[in-house]
Scaffold this active site. Structure first.
Site, PDB file in Angstrom:
ATOM      1  N   ARG A  42       6.121 -50.972  -8.825  1.00 54.90           N
ATOM      2  CA  ARG A  42       4.835 -50.003  -8.882  1.00 54.90           C
ATOM      3  C   ARG A  42       3.389 -50.679  -9.139  1.00 54.90           C
ATOM      4  NH1 ARG A  42       7.057 -45.817 -12.923  1.00 54.90           N
ATOM      5  NH2 ARG A  42       5.437 -44.442 -12.111  1.00 54.90           N
ATOM      6  N   LYS A  93      -1.942 -40.281 -16.655  1.00 51.13           N
ATOM      7  CA  LYS A  93      -2.413 -39.281 -15.576  1.00 51.13           C
ATOM      8  C   LYS A  93      -1.711 -37.989 -15.844  1.00 51.13           C
ATOM      9  CE  LYS A  93      -1.817 -41.466 -11.967  1.00 51.13           C
ATOM     10  NZ  LYS A  93      -1.424 -42.641 -12.234  1.00 51.13           N
ATOM     11  N   ARG A 114      12.658 -41.471 -16.488  1.00 48.31           N
ATOM     12  CA  ARG A 114      12.542 -41.653 -14.986  1.00 48.31           C
ATOM     13  C   ARG A 114      13.247 -42.823 -14.269  1.00 48.31           C
ATOM     14  NH1 ARG A 114       6.515 -40.138 -13.661  1.00 48.31           N
ATOM     15  NH2 ARG A 114       6.835 -41.743 -12.197  1.00 48.31           N
ATOM     16  N   ARG A 136       7.946 -42.982 -22.024  1.00 51.63           N
ATOM     17  CA  ARG A 136       7.737 -41.938 -21.350  1.00 51.63           C
ATOM     18  C   ARG A 136       8.769 -41.243 -21.222  1.00 51.63           C
ATOM     19  NH1 ARG A 136       3.925 -41.632 -16.202  1.00 51.63           N
ATOM     20  NH2 ARG A 136       5.442 -42.967 -15.227  1.00 51.63           N
ATOM     21  N   ARG A 160      -2.981 -42.318  -2.662  1.00 53.39           N
ATOM     22  CA  ARG A 160      -2.713 -43.387  -3.341  1.00 53.39           C
ATOM     23  C   ARG A 160      -2.977 -44.862  -2.595  1.00 53.39           C
ATOM     24  NH1 ARG A 160       1.568 -41.683  -7.029  1.00 53.39           N
ATOM     25  NH2 ARG A 160       2.484 -43.292  -8.272  1.00 53.39           N
TER      26      ARG A 160
HETATM   27  P1  AMP Z   1       4.203 -40.928  -9.593  1.00 51.39           P
HETATM   28  O1  AMP Z   1       5.101 -39.719 -10.405  1.00 51.39           O
HETATM   29  O2  AMP Z   1       2.951 -40.204  -9.246  1.00 51.39           O
HETATM   30  O3  AMP Z   1       4.137 -42.323 -10.294  1.00 51.39           O
HETATM   31  O4  AMP Z   1       5.090 -41.121  -8.275  1.00 51.39           O
HETATM   32  C1  AMP Z   1       6.365 -41.615  -8.351  1.00 51.39           C
HETATM   33  C2  AMP Z   1       6.764 -42.273  -7.138  1.00 51.39           C
HETATM   34  O5  AMP Z   1       6.721 -41.432  -5.969  1.00 51.39           O
HETATM   35  C3  AMP Z   1       5.744 -43.445  -6.630  1.00 51.39           C
HETATM   36  O6  AMP Z   1       6.220 -44.767  -7.241  1.00 51.39           O
HETATM   37  C4  AMP Z   1       6.007 -43.361  -5.217  1.00 51.39           C
HETATM   38  O7  AMP Z   1       7.375 -44.147  -4.954  1.00 51.39           O
HETATM   39  C5  AMP Z   1       6.175 -42.013  -4.807  1.00 51.39           C
HETATM   40  N1  AMP Z   1       4.720 -41.327  -4.543  1.00 51.39           N
HETATM   41  C6  AMP Z   1       4.314 -40.446  -5.170  1.00 51.39           C
HETATM   42  N2  AMP Z   1       2.982 -39.856  -4.522  1.00 51.39           N
HETATM   43  C7  AMP Z   1       2.841 -40.777  -3.673  1.00 51.39           C
HETATM   44  C8  AMP Z   1       1.824 -41.301  -2.859  1.00 51.39           C
HETATM   45  N3  AMP Z   1       0.741 -40.473  -2.609  1.00 51.39           N
HETATM   46  N4  AMP Z   1       1.995 -42.292  -1.760  1.00 51.39           N
HETATM   47  C9  AMP Z   1       2.995 -42.748  -1.771  1.00 51.39           C
HETATM   48  N5  AMP Z   1       4.223 -42.808  -2.602  1.00 51.39           N
HETATM   49  C10 AMP Z   1       3.997 -41.858  -3.649  1.00 51.39           C
END
Ligand code: AMP
Length: 266
Positions: free
Chosen positions: A222, A60, A211, A178, A139
């Site tokens: 996740r 994404k 990351r 990644r 989410r």
């Molecule tokens: P991402 O980069 O979108 O995969 O987000 C990395 C991490 O940030 C996720 O695994 C969650 O721990 C936290 N996170 C990001 N966006 C959200 C959201 N909308 N709701 C809850 N946790 C989030």
């Protein structure tokens, strides 16, 4: 035609249109009264207001970058907000941010209340005349309901929700390769989207890193969180006539072209 779409919206046909300058996202990454030095340009037609859905690691972030470069909108990633906060000195992090970062390190979802507070603090980015591309938010169904209410209150309509799909084992392979830029947060992959110079960002020259939450122990958590909390959003947006499902097979460029055709064909 999909709800919210109209003929006054411009989707570039190919790379010939060139890459638009990258907005700096300061208002989004910092929140509060922070201002973007280079906000996205207001488009000639209607701005794009998109939500990206899909399992973690499906690509994404990469699609968001390609879409933003070509549509000129801004990449609003909640994950990037948390990663930016993680780089702040400890005394600069609020208590709720410290709490959120604990969840993030484990690969767990940050509580809705914290995420919604963060969005509330960045409403200006949703109102931006350049449009937006939300990545990683909403989410959960509670977050999607809150976003729907906020957008209604602001008289803002989503253009579409793009849902990227790929078998789970392929997603896990993508996550392990990644790499992310520590500076501008651009996303690369060691084999499918390598930087021109190994471990260095093409955009800002920043160092690339893996990351913490892309490590195997966090990835499992996740994926579970995605299945339980985020997958229900597919039917949430399907019911609202906004969903466009896109296969995430192939290279980033192939996926982008597929997105373009699907979004144009509606
Ligand atoms: P991402 O980069 O979108 O995969 O987000 C990395 C991490 O940030 C996720 O695994 C969650 O721990 C936290 N996170 C990001 N966006 C959200 C959201 N909308 N709701 C809850 N946790 C989030």
């Amino acid at each position: 035609m999909m709800k919210g779409m109209n003929s006054n919206r411009f989707f570039p046909k190919n790379d010939a249109v060139g890459v638009l300058p990258k907005p700096d996202r300061t208002a989004w990454l910092k929140g509060g009264s922070a201002v973007c030095e280079m906000p996205p340009r207001t488009p000639r037609g209607d701005a794009w207001r998109l939500v990206l859905l899909g399992a973690p690691g499906i690509g994404k972030g990469t699609q968001a970058e390609l879409l933003c470069e070509r549509l000129g909108t801004c990449h609003l990633s909640t994950g990037d907000v948390f990663r930016t906060a993680k780089c702040l000195a400890e005394h600069e992090q609020t208590a709720s941010m410290k709490d959120a970062l604990k969840f993030m390190r484990q690969g767990a979802l940050v509580p809705d209340e914290t995420v919604l507070g963060l969005i509330q603090d960045r409403l200006r980015c949703l109102r931006c005349s350049g449009g937006f591309l939300l990545d990683g938010f909403p989410r959960t169904v509670a977050q999607a309901e809150a976003l729907e209410k906020t957008l209604q209150d602001e008289h803002i309509q989503l253009t579409a929700v793009l849902n990227y799909e790929l078998p789970l084992e392929r997603v896990v392979a993508r996550i392990s390769g990644r790499r992310t830029c520590g500076g501008c947060k651009a996303v690369y992959h060691v084999t499918t989207r390598p930087p021109k110079v190994a471990d260095i960002c093409d955009h800002c020259g920043g160092a690339l890193f893996q990351r913490e939450d892309d490590r195997p122990e966090s990835v499992e958590v996740r994926m579970k969180a995605y299945g339980t909390s985020t997958r229900p959003l597919i039917s949430f947006y399907e019911q609202r006539g906004l969903l466009i499902s896109v296969s995430a097979e192939g290279s980033p460029e192939e996926i982008y072209q597929r997105t373009r055709l699907l979004a144009l064909g509606r």
